[in-house]
Design a protein around this motif. Sequence first.
Motif, short mmCIF file in Angstrom:
data_model
loop_
_atom_site.label_atom_id
_atom_site.label_comp_id
_atom_site.label_asym_id
_atom_site.label_seq_id
_atom_site.Cartn_x
_atom_site.Cartn_y
_atom_site.Cartn_z
N GLY A 117 0.80 -1.20 0.00
CA GLY A 117 0.00 0.00 0.00
C GLY A 117 0.84 1.26 0.00
O GLY A 117 1.95 1.30 0.53
N THR A 118 0.31 2.32 -0.60
CA THR A 118 0.95 3.62 -0.59
C THR A 118 -0.08 4.68 -0.23
O THR A 118 -1.21 4.65 -0.73
N GLN A 119 0.29 5.60 0.65
CA GLN A 119 -0.65 6.59 1.16
C GLN A 119 -0.82 7.75 0.19
O GLN A 119 0.16 8.34 -0.27
N VAL A 120 -2.06 8.08 -0.09
CA VAL A 120 -2.41 9.26 -0.87
C VAL A 120 -3.24 10.17 0.01
O VAL A 120 -4.26 9.75 0.55
N THR A 121 -2.79 11.40 0.18
CA THR A 121 -3.51 12.37 0.99
C THR A 121 -3.81 13.60 0.14
O THR A 121 -2.90 14.22 -0.39
N VAL A 122 -5.08 13.94 0.03
CA VAL A 122 -5.52 15.08 -0.77
C VAL A 122 -6.06 16.14 0.18
O VAL A 122 -7.05 15.91 0.88
N SER A 123 -5.42 17.28 0.21
CA SER A 123 -5.83 18.36 1.10
C SER A 123 -6.85 19.25 0.40
O SER A 123 -6.88 19.37 -0.83
N SER A 124 -7.69 19.90 1.21
CA SER A 124 -8.71 20.78 0.68
C SER A 124 -8.19 22.18 0.42
O SER A 124 -8.75 22.94 -0.33
#
Length: 124
Positions: A117-124
């Motif tokens: 798994g690889t973390q994807v973080t999308v900020s607002s």
Amino acid sequence: QVQLVESGGGLVQAGGSLRLSCTASGRIPSNYAVAWFRQRPEKARELVAAISGSADVRYYADFLKGRFTFSRDNAKNTMVLQMNSLKPEDTAVYFCAATSSASRWLTETFYEYWGQGTQVTVSS
């Protein structure tokens, strides 16, 4: 035994793009199906996209709305998920996977090989 490793995750602002790659240490037979799954916080793992084996048929989840593109390069033994127009709800751990099942390639429980798994973080 097939070993899968994802890369390309990270932090991106809403509307941005990321390119996730998955490389297999053992060659994935061309008749195996491959897929990307994701698991959002406090939610069950869900299928993002998949490519069948010999038929090379592509599946995309409805929530993608044409934003993602899944490609498979059998010669390079890699799978790439190009993610565009990312939204905060796309924040998740993304997994690549492979299955020898020709008939159940859209069913999570039939996938035998998984990346970490690889973390994807999308900020607002």
